[in-house]
Enzyme design. Sequence first.
Site, short mmCIF file in Angstrom:
data_model
loop_
_atom_site.label_atom_id
_atom_site.label_comp_id
_atom_site.label_asym_id
_atom_site.label_seq_id
_atom_site.Cartn_x
_atom_site.Cartn_y
_atom_site.Cartn_z
N ILE A 1 -9.27 -14.28 -9.78
CA ILE A 1 -9.15 -14.28 -8.32
C ILE A 1 -7.73 -13.83 -7.96
O ILE A 1 -6.89 -14.64 -7.55
CB ILE A 1 -9.46 -15.67 -7.71
CG1 ILE A 1 -10.80 -16.20 -8.23
CG2 ILE A 1 -9.49 -15.59 -6.18
CD1 ILE A 1 -11.13 -17.63 -7.79
N PRO A 2 -7.46 -12.52 -8.13
CA PRO A 2 -6.14 -12.03 -7.72
C PRO A 2 -5.99 -12.13 -6.21
O PRO A 2 -6.98 -12.01 -5.47
CB PRO A 2 -6.13 -10.57 -8.19
CG PRO A 2 -7.55 -10.22 -8.44
CD PRO A 2 -8.31 -11.48 -8.66
N HIS A 3 -4.76 -12.39 -5.75
CA HIS A 3 -4.54 -12.53 -4.32
C HIS A 3 -3.11 -12.17 -3.98
O HIS A 3 -2.22 -12.24 -4.82
CB HIS A 3 -4.87 -13.95 -3.85
CG HIS A 3 -4.24 -15.02 -4.67
ND1 HIS A 3 -4.75 -15.44 -5.88
CD2 HIS A 3 -3.12 -15.75 -4.48
CE1 HIS A 3 -3.99 -16.38 -6.38
NE2 HIS A 3 -2.98 -16.60 -5.56
N ALA A 4 -2.92 -11.76 -2.73
CA ALA A 4 -1.59 -11.39 -2.24
C ALA A 4 -1.59 -11.54 -0.72
O ALA A 4 -2.64 -11.59 -0.08
CB ALA A 4 -1.26 -9.96 -2.64
#
Length: 154
Positions: free
Chosen positions: A64-67
């Site tokens: 779950i990559p996030h930015a």
Amino acid sequence: MILTEILVVEAVHYAHHETSKKRLFQKVSEQAASAYGIDSAHVFSALNARESLGTTGVGRGVAIPHARFESLDHVVGLFTRLEKPLDYGSMDHQPVDLIFTLLAPQKEGAEHLKALALVSRTLRDEDVCAKLRSNQNEQAIYSILIESNESKAA
């Protein structure tokens, strides 16, 4: 919060040839530009910067990559199902094939956390993950994600 508030069908992708995390982030960045009009170079840079702080590979083949971004006014999501799992540096050291990317406004902490919890709950469901892994059609993948979320909300 429900998935249809953050995910559109145009942001779902079945990927055949992603062989590295860098290439995956490039593809997700292009997808973000296409589906949401977000600058792909900015997305790529932000995802890499976040990943350098620690892996977003949460285990069982899921990441779950996030930015965060100044330019967004609400959380948006992108989902990628990989044909072949790739080494992602996950917590459990297992390769990843289900990636749900979250892009959030810089200032909205609560909305980002709600979205992260929603995605995490959805992808902890072994039946949902099995259905996602057995499908290559992007519309069907989107439907699986949305239907699983709607049945839990009801």
